[in-house]
Design a protein around this motif. Structure first.
Motif, PDB file in Angstrom:
ATOM      1  N   UNK A  11     -13.356   2.554  -2.338  1.00 44.09           N
ATOM      2  CA  UNK A  11     -12.265   3.410  -2.799  1.00 44.09           C
ATOM      3  C   UNK A  11     -11.978   4.374  -1.653  1.00 44.09           C
ATOM      4  N   UNK A  12     -10.708   4.552  -1.267  1.00 42.34           N
ATOM      5  CA  UNK A  12     -10.423   5.458  -0.147  1.00 42.34           C
ATOM      6  C   UNK A  12     -10.906   6.865  -0.465  1.00 42.34           C
ATOM      7  N   UNK A  13     -11.448   7.532   0.521  1.00 44.26           N
ATOM      8  CA  UNK A  13     -11.915   8.896   0.312  1.00 44.26           C
ATOM      9  C   UNK A  13     -10.715   9.835   0.229  1.00 44.26           C
ATOM     10  N   UNK A  14     -10.745  10.723  -0.744  1.00 41.36           N
ATOM     11  CA  UNK A  14      -9.692  11.728  -0.867  1.00 41.36           C
ATOM     12  C   UNK A  14     -10.027  12.867   0.082  1.00 41.36           C
ATOM     13  N   UNK A  75      -3.227  -1.707 -11.297  1.00 38.35           N
ATOM     14  CA  UNK A  75      -3.928  -2.695 -10.481  1.00 38.35           C
ATOM     15  C   UNK A  75      -3.042  -3.911 -10.299  1.00 38.35           C
ATOM     16  N   UNK A  76      -2.750  -4.220  -9.057  1.00 32.60           N
ATOM     17  CA  UNK A  76      -1.898  -5.362  -8.705  1.00 32.60           C
ATOM     18  C   UNK A  76      -2.218  -5.719  -7.258  1.00 32.60           C
ATOM     19  N   UNK A  77      -1.797  -6.901  -6.810  1.00 33.96           N
ATOM     20  CA  UNK A  77      -2.177  -7.343  -5.454  1.00 33.96           C
ATOM     21  C   UNK A  77      -1.847  -6.338  -4.350  1.00 33.96           C
ATOM     22  N   UNK A  78      -0.746  -5.598  -4.483  1.00 32.94           N
ATOM     23  CA  UNK A  78      -0.386  -4.683  -3.390  1.00 32.94           C
ATOM     24  C   UNK A  78      -1.246  -3.420  -3.372  1.00 32.94           C
ATOM     25  N   UNK A  79      -2.051  -3.205  -4.430  1.00 36.31           N
ATOM     26  CA  UNK A  79      -2.941  -2.043  -4.460  1.00 36.31           C
ATOM     27  C   UNK A  79      -4.401  -2.404  -4.175  1.00 36.31           C
ATOM     28  N   UNK A  80      -4.587  -3.600  -3.635  1.00 34.61           N
ATOM     29  CA  UNK A  80      -5.925  -4.041  -3.230  1.00 34.61           C
ATOM     30  C   UNK A  80      -5.832  -4.476  -1.769  1.00 34.61           C
ATOM     31  N   UNK A  81      -6.593  -3.816  -0.910  1.00 33.45           N
ATOM     32  CA  UNK A  81      -6.559  -4.114   0.528  1.00 33.45           C
ATOM     33  C   UNK A  81      -7.868  -4.770   0.941  1.00 33.45           C
ATOM     34  N   UNK A  82      -7.770  -5.875   1.698  1.00 40.66           N
ATOM     35  CA  UNK A  82      -8.972  -6.461   2.276  1.00 40.66           C
ATOM     36  C   UNK A  82      -9.229  -5.742   3.597  1.00 40.66           C
ATOM     37  N   UNK A  83     -10.276  -4.906   3.619  1.00 31.32           N
ATOM     38  CA  UNK A  83     -10.563  -4.074   4.782  1.00 31.32           C
ATOM     39  C   UNK A  83     -10.925  -4.955   5.969  1.00 31.32           C
ATOM     40  N   UNK A  84     -10.220  -4.746   7.072  1.00 31.39           N
ATOM     41  CA  UNK A  84     -10.392  -5.583   8.259  1.00 31.39           C
ATOM     42  C   UNK A  84     -11.821  -5.529   8.807  1.00 31.39           C
ATOM     43  N   UNK A  85     -12.447  -4.358   8.739  1.00 31.36           N
ATOM     44  CA  UNK A  85     -13.756  -4.189   9.374  1.00 31.36           C
ATOM     45  C   UNK A  85     -14.871  -5.003   8.721  1.00 31.36           C
ATOM     46  N   UNK A  86     -14.812  -5.191   7.393  1.00 30.45           N
ATOM     47  CA  UNK A  86     -15.921  -5.898   6.730  1.00 30.45           C
ATOM     48  C   UNK A  86     -15.474  -6.893   5.659  1.00 30.45           C
ATOM     49  N   UNK A  87     -14.149  -7.115   5.559  1.00 28.18           N
ATOM     50  CA  UNK A  87     -13.598  -8.070   4.575  1.00 28.18           C
ATOM     51  C   UNK A  87     -13.815  -7.675   3.116  1.00 28.18           C
ATOM     52  N   UNK A  89     -12.972  -5.786  -0.406  1.00 30.79           N
ATOM     53  CA  UNK A  89     -11.741  -5.379  -1.070  1.00 30.79           C
ATOM     54  C   UNK A  89     -11.823  -3.894  -1.413  1.00 30.79           C
ATOM     55  N   UNK A  90     -10.736  -3.169  -1.139  1.00 31.49           N
ATOM     56  CA  UNK A  90     -10.682  -1.740  -1.405  1.00 31.49           C
ATOM     57  C   UNK A  90      -9.546  -1.483  -2.397  1.00 31.49           C
ATOM     58  N   UNK A  91      -9.870  -0.758  -3.453  1.00 33.30           N
ATOM     59  CA  UNK A  91      -8.881  -0.444  -4.490  1.00 33.30           C
ATOM     60  C   UNK A  91      -8.173   0.846  -4.101  1.00 33.30           C
ATOM     61  N   UNK A  92      -6.851   0.765  -3.911  1.00 33.62           N
ATOM     62  CA  UNK A  92      -6.094   1.926  -3.448  1.00 33.62           C
ATOM     63  C   UNK A  92      -5.053   2.365  -4.481  1.00 33.62           C
ATOM     64  N   UNK A  93      -4.345   3.411  -4.168  1.00 32.34           N
ATOM     65  CA  UNK A  93      -3.246   3.967  -4.963  1.00 32.34           C
ATOM     66  C   UNK A  93      -3.682   4.397  -6.359  1.00 32.34           C
ATOM     67  N   UNK A  94      -4.400   5.511  -6.391  1.00 34.25           N
ATOM     68  CA  UNK A  94      -4.786   6.089  -7.667  1.00 34.25           C
ATOM     69  C   UNK A  94      -3.725   7.070  -8.158  1.00 34.25           C
ATOM     70  N   UNK A  95      -2.507   6.943  -7.626  1.00 29.71           N
ATOM     71  CA  UNK A  95      -1.429   7.853  -8.004  1.00 29.71           C
ATOM     72  C   UNK A  95      -1.101   7.819  -9.487  1.00 29.71           C
TER      73      UNK A  95
END
Length: 134
Positions: A11-14, A75-87, A89-95
């Motif tokens: 989860x991205x750090x705030x 939760x949808x495909x555009x709010x899940x990022x595959x982090x390049x550094x370790x592959x 999945x990161x859940x983003x956009x908690x807006x």
């Protein structure tokens, strides 16, 4: 809701949040990588094995979010990022996320989410933890 979530590596750090001109702004850690939406656009639909590994990677993150009484609600495909550094999945956009008060689970609230991925009960303004799985 995001500032109340504990730290989780997927989860991205705030970093900060503030209000200006009656708008709320969140400053979050930048996650380098492609969204699942981009992956779908590039390679077409996922195989069963890809979906299983995706769920194995993401479900513990969702469990963590729900343990902290937060429902993501978008939760949808555009709010899940595959982090390049370790592959991972990161859940983003908690807006759109909502902190759950035990009493408010049955109260109809504002409808938030993306229509194509929205659970029926969430579309009626009554999101549950399970709505994130939908």
């Amino acid at each position: 809701g995001l500032e109340l979530l504990g730290k989780h590596s997927q989860i991205p750090e705030l970093l900060a949040y503030f209000t200006a001109d009656n708008r709320q702004y969140l400053v979050q850690e930048f996650i380098e990588g492609d969204t699942l939406e981009q992956e779908l656009d590039n390679q077409g639909i996922f195989t069963e094995n890809q979906i299983i590994s995706l769920l194995e990677d993401l479900l513990p993150v969702l469990d963590f979010v729900h343990q902290n009484q937060v429902i993501h609600r978008d939760i949808k495909p555009e709010n899940i990022i595959r982090r390049a550094s370790d592959n991972k999945l990161v859940l983003v956009d908690f807006g759109a996320s909502k902190q759950v008060q035990r009493t408010s689970m049955s109260v109809t609230g504002t409808v938030i989410g993306s229509a194509a991925y929205c659970a029926p009960e969430q579309a009626m303004g009554k999101p549950q933890y399970g709505s994130d799985l939908y």
